[in-house]
Design an enzyme around this catalytic site. Structure first.
Site, PDB file in Angstrom:
ATOM      1  N   ASP A  90      33.873  39.334  32.837  1.00 20.03           N
ATOM      2  CA  ASP A  90      35.094  41.285  32.949  1.00 20.03           C
ATOM      3  C   ASP A  90      34.298  41.623  31.832  1.00 20.03           C
ATOM      4  OD1 ASP A  90      34.781  38.021  31.382  1.00 20.03           O
ATOM      5  OD2 ASP A  90      36.579  39.062  29.976  1.00 20.03           O
ATOM      6  N   GLU A 148      36.200  35.793  29.808  1.00 20.83           N
ATOM      7  CA  GLU A 148      36.037  35.759  28.389  1.00 20.83           C
ATOM      8  C   GLU A 148      36.352  36.486  27.798  1.00 20.83           C
ATOM      9  OE1 GLU A 148      32.960  35.872  25.429  1.00 20.83           O
ATOM     10  OE2 GLU A 148      33.623  37.481  26.363  1.00 20.83           O
TER      11      GLU A 148
END
Length: 379
Positions: A90, A148
């Site tokens: 991400d 994350e």
């Protein structure tokens, strides 16, 4: 530079994300750009996780597992040691910096765009090596995880450690976070605290009948301004700490004396300090004030005294040069450390450019990181 492969034609659904087939055997620049250009802002990782899973399943030497939008691929050749090489899929929100583009040529070329540094270039290196290395020196677990960049309780690696700890079992781990191609050991711990100040509301025309909570924050800010952060040596690396006010809020209207104020503080502390010790340190500095810990995560010691870490450092630094350095920010190496797995940070991209609108990664760093990790896994 060659243009990256075009996505497949869109389906009849105009809102559907076009299917992208990642070429793991092709050019690393093309692969990095394809990964960056896929939707992947935290919470929207499904398309990139699908593409990564599909690409990895084409290689018979890999066992591919999936949990939510986290993908794990691992070799099982019977080696006496197993290592994890991990990276997150991400990114933070886009800042009008996609699609990617390449600036410059040859050794001066850079890929510009969201995710190039944090951390699709590192993920591209992972994917290329996962496809290529059917019989690495160590058995390898390649981990590609979600969420994350958001709240810690959503972190995909944390979820895997809770729900599938056997998937992450290893003797050593490498997190491909951006380190500008250098080796960074461990990481600082992090803590977020709030100092809550109370006053008495009053009309600003009759301020003397109230007590201004925002003014009461002045002494808190003075103590923080005068604070001298420590530099702490841990296992041969020197970690710089920091303690700063990062947010302040208070007041309800322009003609009302505020009866409440909150100063939010972020403390980055050396990995030799526990969360409990860090909290006690801040409370001592702000004695007399209402201090509330909002969240905290311990750091990770460098782990470079572990034999597997020493082997990694020797193989990588033979290619990249330089010496190990500390990681000042918090990274998921701390999660591996909590599991008893020594871990280091190593990947392409300047971490100072992460999350910036002008995020960009030198092509040369991608190539060197690929070469160094390959040297380690084939030594």
């Amino acid at each position: 530079m060659t243009d990256r492969p075009a996505p497949a034609a869109p389906t009849s659904d105009p809102t559907a994300v076009p299917t992208v087939r990642l070429d793991l055997d092709g050019d690393l620049v093309d692969l990095t750009r394809a990964l960056c250009d896929l939707p992947s802002v935290s919470g929207d990782e499904r398309a990139i996780a699908d593409a990564v899973e599909e690409a990895l399943r084409a290689y018979p030497h890999l066992e591919v597992l999936r949990d939510g939008d986290a993908v794990v691929a691992r070799t099982s050749t019977g080696r006496p040691t197993r290592v994890v090489v991990a990276g997150h899929l991400d990114t933070v929100p886009i800042a009008d910096n996609l699609p990617t583009h390449v600036v410059g040529e040859g050794v001066h070329a850079e890929i510009w765009g969201r995710g190039t540094v944090d951390m699709k270039a590192g993920v591209a290196v992972q994917l290329a090596l996962a496809a290529e290395l059917a019989t690495p020196t160590h058995d390898v677990t390649w981990v590609f995880y979600d969420h994350e960049e958001v709240a810690a309780d959503l972190n995909g690696l944390g979820r895997l450690s809770r729900e599938h700890p056997d998937w992450l079992a290893a003797d050593f781990a490498v997190l491909c976070e951006p380190t500008a191609g250098g080796l960074e050991g461990g990481c600082n711990g992090t803590m977020r605290l709030e100092v809550r100040l109370e006053g008495v509301a009053a009309h600003s025309a009759r301020a003397w009948v109230g007590r201004n909570a925002v003014h009461a924050a002045g002494e808190v800010l003075r103590r923080l301004e005068e604070y001298e952060p420590r530099s702490v040596e841990v296992d041969g690396l020197v970690y710089r700490e920091s303690l700063n006010a990062v947010l302040i809020s208070g007041g309800t209207a322009a003609n009302v004396i505020p009866d409440a104020c909150v100063v939010t503080i972020n403390y980055r502390f050396a990995p030799s300090t526990s969360v409990e010790q860090a909290e006690a340190h801040v409370r001592e500095l702000l004695d007399g004030y209402d201090v509330v810990v909002v969240d905290a995560a311990p750091g990770a010691r460098p782990g470079l005294d572990d034999p597997a870490a020493r082997d990694f450092a020797a193989a990588v630094l033979a290619v990249t040069g330089g010496v190990p350095a500390p990681k000042y920010g918090w990274t998921d190496v701390a999660r591996f450390s909590a599991m008893g797995i020594p871990a280091v940070n190593f990947g392409p991209g300047d971490p100072l450019l992460a999350h910036k609108a002008d995020e960009r990664c030198p092509v040369s760093q991608i190539a060197v990181s690929h070469l160094a990790l390959r040297a380690w896994l084939t030594a």
